[in-house]
Design a protein around this motif. Structure first.
Motif, mmCIF file in Angstrom:
data_model
loop_
_atom_site.group_PDB
_atom_site.id
_atom_site.type_symbol
_atom_site.label_atom_id
_atom_site.label_comp_id
_atom_site.label_asym_id
_atom_site.label_seq_id
_atom_site.Cartn_x
_atom_site.Cartn_y
_atom_site.Cartn_z
ATOM 1 N N GLN A 1 -4.441 3.709 8.712
ATOM 2 C CA GLN A 1 -3.829 2.805 7.731
ATOM 3 C C GLN A 1 -4.738 1.609 7.475
ATOM 4 O O GLN A 1 -4.910 1.175 6.330
ATOM 5 C CB GLN A 1 -2.472 2.318 8.251
ATOM 6 N N ASP B 1 -7.768 2.714 5.391
ATOM 7 C CA ASP B 1 -7.347 2.958 4.007
ATOM 8 C C ASP B 1 -7.187 1.641 3.254
ATOM 9 O O ASP B 1 -7.570 1.527 2.081
ATOM 10 C CB ASP B 1 -6.027 3.734 3.978
ATOM 11 N N TYR B 2 -6.619 0.640 3.924
ATOM 12 C CA TYR B 2 -6.423 -0.669 3.281
ATOM 13 C C TYR B 2 -7.763 -1.350 3.016
ATOM 14 O O TYR B 2 -8.001 -1.884 1.921
ATOM 15 C CB TYR B 2 -5.543 -1.566 4.152
ATOM 16 N N THR C 1 -5.381 -1.387 -1.241
ATOM 17 C CA THR C 1 -4.000 -1.087 -1.613
ATOM 18 C C THR C 1 -3.084 -1.592 -0.504
ATOM 19 O O THR C 1 -3.344 -1.364 0.671
ATOM 20 C CB THR C 1 -3.805 0.432 -1.787
ATOM 21 N N LYS C 2 -2.026 -2.282 -0.902
ATOM 22 C CA LYS C 2 -1.139 -2.881 0.102
ATOM 23 C C LYS C 2 -0.242 -1.801 0.708
ATOM 24 O O LYS C 2 0.863 -1.537 0.245
ATOM 25 C CB LYS C 2 -0.311 -3.995 -0.536
ATOM 26 N N ASN C 3 -0.737 -1.198 1.773
ATOM 27 C CA ASN C 3 0.003 -0.129 2.432
ATOM 28 C C ASN C 3 0.787 -0.674 3.623
ATOM 29 O O ASN C 3 0.925 -1.886 3.806
ATOM 30 C CB ASN C 3 -0.957 0.980 2.880
ATOM 31 N N LYS D 1 6.708 1.111 -6.195
ATOM 32 C CA LYS D 1 5.980 0.690 -5.002
ATOM 33 C C LYS D 1 6.346 -0.745 -4.616
ATOM 34 O O LYS D 1 6.553 -1.053 -3.443
ATOM 35 C CB LYS D 1 4.467 0.791 -5.246
ATOM 36 N N SER E 1 8.536 -2.331 -1.313
ATOM 37 C CA SER E 1 7.985 -3.360 -0.430
ATOM 38 C C SER E 1 8.895 -4.565 -0.254
ATOM 39 O O SER E 1 8.703 -5.373 0.647
ATOM 40 C CB SER E 1 6.634 -3.839 -0.984
#
Length: 222
Positions: free
Chosen positions: A118, A121-122, A127-129, A165, A169
């Motif tokens: 994670q 990926d960020y 991308t705000k995961n 999305k 959140s």
């Protein structure tokens, strides 16, 4: 009551055997389940579609209270209640099933690998995961959003990919104080602001989702 409904469901669908094949949409269901020491004999088999299969295990849960039937419901795609998820989780933990069958060190290793993925990926996409929202900066931003930001957007925005999305959140704060209501005769339900409840009641709206409970669905079948 539940025993008789279960018996009717199983016995009335044994004749479907001739239609049971790949892509038929039918499942082979053990009347006395495998986790209750049921056999593969023909007399112990019936043929159900996925909805009926979920209902069958729901009925067995109501009769025997065996958490394995809740596990079967989940594997078939049913959405379990928080209480049922807790029962299932505790059962798997106590009997070392699935995730809990591994050692504590292995589980920690999996968790760390997931967090690291994670994070990467960020860092790569910005991308705000899940990782971002778990950081101190992400938690502060999430807490600051509240319901006002959501209320200022049009419905079409929240129906878009970007809106979905962002809506996910926001967390529970976005709906704090709102009441779940539905209009009888129409599909779906809405969360209504407290100051709009009286108006909606005058227009014929009712509290709740208007979705039948599992028991009422079972009664309709029989």
């Amino acid at each position: 009551m539940f025993n008789q409904i279960y018996s009717n469901l199983c016995e009335s669908n044994k004749s479907r055997k001739e239609n049971y094949k790949k892509y038929s949409g039918l499942h082979e269901h053990h009347i006395i389940t495998k986790h209750m020491k049921g056999t593969d004999e023909e007399c112990n088999l019936t043929y159900l579609n996925v909805r009926e299969h979920i209902i069958a295990h729901y009925l067995l849960w109501k009769i025997y209270r065996n958490p394995n039937d809740l596990r079967s419901m989940k594997m078939l795609g049913a959405k379990l209640s928080p209480q049922h998820r807790k029962i299932t989780g505790e059962f798997c933990r106590d009997n070392q099933i699935g995730f809990f069958s591994s050692s504590t060190n292995e589980r920690k290793e999996w968790q760390m690998k997931g967090i690291e993925k994670q994070k990467q990926d960020y860092l790569n996409s910005k991308t705000k995961n899940f990782y971002y929202w778990s950081t101190e900066e992400g938690r502060k931003q999430r807490a600051s959003l509240g319901g006002k930001k959501r209320a200022s957007k049009e419905f079409s925005y929240w129906a878009s990919d970007e809106g979905r999305k962002e809506r996910a959140s926001l967390g529970g704060k976005a709906n704090k104080g709102k009441k779940v209501m539905h209009l009888p005769g129409s599909k779906g339900w809405k969360r209504i602001l407290p100051e709009e409840v009286s108006t909606k009641l005058n227009e014929g709206w009712k509290f709740g989702t208007g979705t039948p409970s599992p028991k009422s669905k079972i009664k309709k079948l029989f």
